[in-house]
Design a protein around this motif. Structure first.
Motif, PDB file in Angstrom:
ATOM      1  N   TYR A  74      30.375  20.695 -39.089  1.00 29.62           N
ATOM      2  CA  TYR A  74      29.818  21.970 -38.604  1.00 29.62           C
ATOM      3  C   TYR A  74      29.302  22.810 -39.765  1.00 29.62           C
ATOM      4  N   LEU A  75      30.085  22.840 -40.857  1.00 32.49           N
ATOM      5  CA  LEU A  75      29.675  23.638 -42.025  1.00 32.49           C
ATOM      6  C   LEU A  75      28.305  23.182 -42.526  1.00 32.49           C
ATOM      7  N   ILE A 126      30.954  30.213 -35.378  1.00 31.52           N
ATOM      8  CA  ILE A 126      29.765  29.895 -36.178  1.00 31.52           C
ATOM      9  C   ILE A 126      28.506  30.109 -35.346  1.00 31.52           C
ATOM     10  N   ILE A 136      21.071  27.298 -40.854  1.00 32.08           N
ATOM     11  CA  ILE A 136      20.908  28.753 -40.981  1.00 32.08           C
ATOM     12  C   ILE A 136      20.098  29.070 -42.240  1.00 32.08           C
ATOM     13  N   THR A 143      33.939  20.162 -41.440  1.00 29.65           N
ATOM     14  CA  THR A 143      32.990  19.906 -42.529  1.00 29.65           C
ATOM     15  C   THR A 143      31.598  19.624 -41.967  1.00 29.65           C
ATOM     16  N   PHE A 185      34.131  28.452 -42.133  1.00 32.29           N
ATOM     17  CA  PHE A 185      34.701  27.220 -42.686  1.00 32.29           C
ATOM     18  C   PHE A 185      35.846  27.540 -43.634  1.00 32.29           C
ATOM     19  N   TYR A 215      26.540  32.982 -36.923  1.00 30.11           N
ATOM     20  CA  TYR A 215      25.675  32.330 -37.913  1.00 30.11           C
ATOM     21  C   TYR A 215      26.215  32.436 -39.330  1.00 30.11           C
ATOM     22  N   ARG A 216      27.545  32.486 -39.474  1.00 30.37           N
ATOM     23  CA  ARG A 216      28.098  32.563 -40.833  1.00 30.37           C
ATOM     24  C   ARG A 216      29.029  31.384 -41.048  1.00 30.37           C
ATOM     25  N   ALA A 217      28.413  30.230 -41.278  1.00 30.14           N
ATOM     26  CA  ALA A 217      29.150  28.973 -41.325  1.00 30.14           C
ATOM     27  C   ALA A 217      30.139  28.915 -42.490  1.00 30.14           C
ATOM     28  N   VAL A 218      29.721  29.432 -43.669  1.00 28.31           N
ATOM     29  CA  VAL A 218      30.574  29.281 -44.852  1.00 28.31           C
ATOM     30  C   VAL A 218      31.875  30.065 -44.693  1.00 28.31           C
ATOM     31  N   GLN A 252      33.954  26.697 -34.229  1.00 31.30           N
ATOM     32  CA  GLN A 252      32.587  26.330 -33.860  1.00 31.30           C
ATOM     33  C   GLN A 252      31.938  27.455 -33.053  1.00 31.30           C
ATOM     34  N   TYR A 310      25.417  23.603 -39.420  1.00 28.28           N
ATOM     35  CA  TYR A 310      25.049  24.995 -39.122  1.00 28.28           C
ATOM     36  C   TYR A 310      24.693  25.749 -40.400  1.00 28.28           C
ATOM     37  N   GLY A 311      25.500  25.561 -41.439  1.00 31.78           N
ATOM     38  CA  GLY A 311      25.229  26.227 -42.707  1.00 31.78           C
ATOM     39  C   GLY A 311      23.835  25.888 -43.214  1.00 31.78           C
TER      40      GLY A 311
END
Lengths: 237, 230
Positions: free
Chosen positions: A76-77, B188, A84, A74, B198, B192-195, B185, A80-81
């Protein structure tokens, strides 16, 4: 041993001051995250108690996801999310580099979201523990819904919620150490920095453990005091 | 917006970390449970010399973050390499894998022992007295009366602890072990595509946890055939 005392001293060349300051950051991060979580938790609990399908489904999904997925994921989401997205926005304004999210705010948000999922369960259970007669009495007296919640239901609900909230708080305090992975210099990260630069990992991590333990013990007794206060004048088993 | 091809690509990569996640969780839950049971039983005797150190151990491991515990064991004890080599334990503390398992096991043993202690104390006193009236020895009473009842009673709380442990294995990625969260990790920061990452990694953890909860619920129902669950 004298070495350890020297390293951790508050004076010149000692790391004691930096560690105490970092413990303050940990405490602030945890408190703000916990309060944000109280808000998310209250919203989710009222969704979970709602007879309508959509709010109750949303509340359930929120709880299942954030209590079932590792907190690290969570974090990291969000970091980074968020970064970005921020970088993309930055490009629109002509910035070329990677734009990182502010780490403290991200940490508070992450702890808020995670602890909100746990707090929702606590509030929901506590609401159901309030005697239904109290709701009926409010209605019979013609007290408006908002007033009956604020003056009658919530004070009684908190009695049942406090032990559970105390558990969630302990969880939050320990979870805050994970925010170190996004670079926020709280207690864990400061210990890593100290351990690396002095080459004394054992001393630093032991000191960090002691400080976490101390914060947990002191705040735990605050919750116990609150519990006694919430139940004053009441006979209960 | 959501790219199905991307999911198809990353899921096998993430799943390659699943064996490690399951190993870390399985081993530490098993070792932790054995330890927790020992600690809970040792506290039944009320010997002060035994109870006091156990209480201290439980308080320390419940009062400090798991991440600090892992770092203390992996980096902290690494400082005592000559001593550990002298006693022949260096092979254990050299490996992040074993350090993670030691930290996770000790952590869950501390929480688990409290759950089991409560469950053992919850067994009605009359049953224990009846067993001794029947001439059962203390070991027989424990094995045939107290433990079956206490363990069944402990299932709901213990399943929460198991879920926390499954989530806890993700911290092993911080000491370089590439389990599911570590791989996530990496993905990601590469894509660069975290969603999407996740969602995919989260789904793996939710599946593990859902399976564990269903299995333990089934176990509880099986052990309590006379009770109709609400």
């Amino acid at each position: 041993m004298t070495d350890a005392l020297h390293i951790l001293s508050l004076g010149k060349g000692g790391w004691g001051g930096a560690l105490l300051l970092a413990a303050g950051v940990t405490f602030a991060l945890s408190i703000l995250g916990f309060l944000l979580g109280a808000f998310f938790g209250a919203v989710a609990a009222s969704g979970g108690l709602s007879p309508r399908a959509v709010p109750s489904w949303l509340a359930k999904a929120y709880g299942t996801v954030f209590r079932g997925v590792p907190d690290l994921l969570t974090i990291y989401l969000l970091y980074y999310g968020g970064s970005i997205a921020l970088t993309e926005i930055g490009k629109l304004f002509g910035s070329a580099g990677f734009v990182g999210l502010p780490t403290f705010a991200t940490g508070v948000l992450a702890i808020g979201i995670i602890s909100g999922a746990y707090q929702a369960e606590v509030y929901r259970g506590a609401y159901l523990a309030v005697d239904p007669g109290q709701f009926e009495a409010c209605k019979a007296l013609g007290v408006a819904r908002f007033h009956s919640l604020r003056l009658v239901i919530i004070p009684q609900l908190m009695r049942h919620a406090l032990p559970g909230l105390g558990n969630v708080w302990q969880l939050v305090l320990k979870d805050s150490a994970l925010i170190s992975v996004i670079g926020l210099v709280e207690l864990m990260r400061q210990s890593q920095i100290g351990a690396g630069s002095m080459r004394e990992p054992f001393v630093f991590y032991l000191a960090a453990a002691a400080l976490y333990f101390l914060i947990a013990a002191v705040t735990g007794s605050v919750f116990r005091y609150g519990e006694t206060r919430a139940w004053r004048g009441m006979v209960h088993a | 917006m959501i790219d199905l091809h991307f999911f198809v690509e990353i899921i096998p990569t993430l799943l390659s970390g699943l064996p490690l996640t399951l190993q870390l969780a399985g081993l530490s839950i098993a070792i932790g449970f054995a330890l927790a049971l020992l600690l809970a039983l040792a506290q039944q005797g009320n010997h002060r010399m035994l109870v006091w150190p156990i209480r201290a151990f439980v308080a320390v491991f419940r009062g400090t973050p798991l991440l600090v515990q892992i770092f203390l064991i992996y980096y902290g004890l690494g400082q005592f390499r000559p001593t550990l080599q002298a006693v022949g334990l260096w092979w254990l503390f050299r490996e992040p894998y074993w350090c993670a398992i030691i930290a996770l096991s000790l952590n869950t043993a501390a929480y688990g022992s409290e759950i089991l202690r409560g469950a053992i104390q919850g067994v009605p006193r009359g049953l224990v007295e009846a067993a001794s009236a029947f001439g059962m020895t203390r070991i027989q009473t424990l094995r045939l009366v107290v433990l079956p009842l206490a363990l069944r009673q402990a299932i709901p709380s213990y399943s929460n602890e198991i879920i926390l442990m499954v989530k806890g294995t993700s911290l092993a990625s911080i000491v370089t072990l590439m389990e599911v969260t570590g791989i996530a990790q990496g993905l990601i920061s590469q894509t660069y595509r975290a969603v999407e990452v996740f969602v995919a990694a989260g789904a793996i953890y939710l599946t593990i946890n859902f399976t564990i909860i269903s299995a333990l619920n089934a176990l509880e129902t099986w052990l309590t055939p006379y009770r109709v669950r609400a």
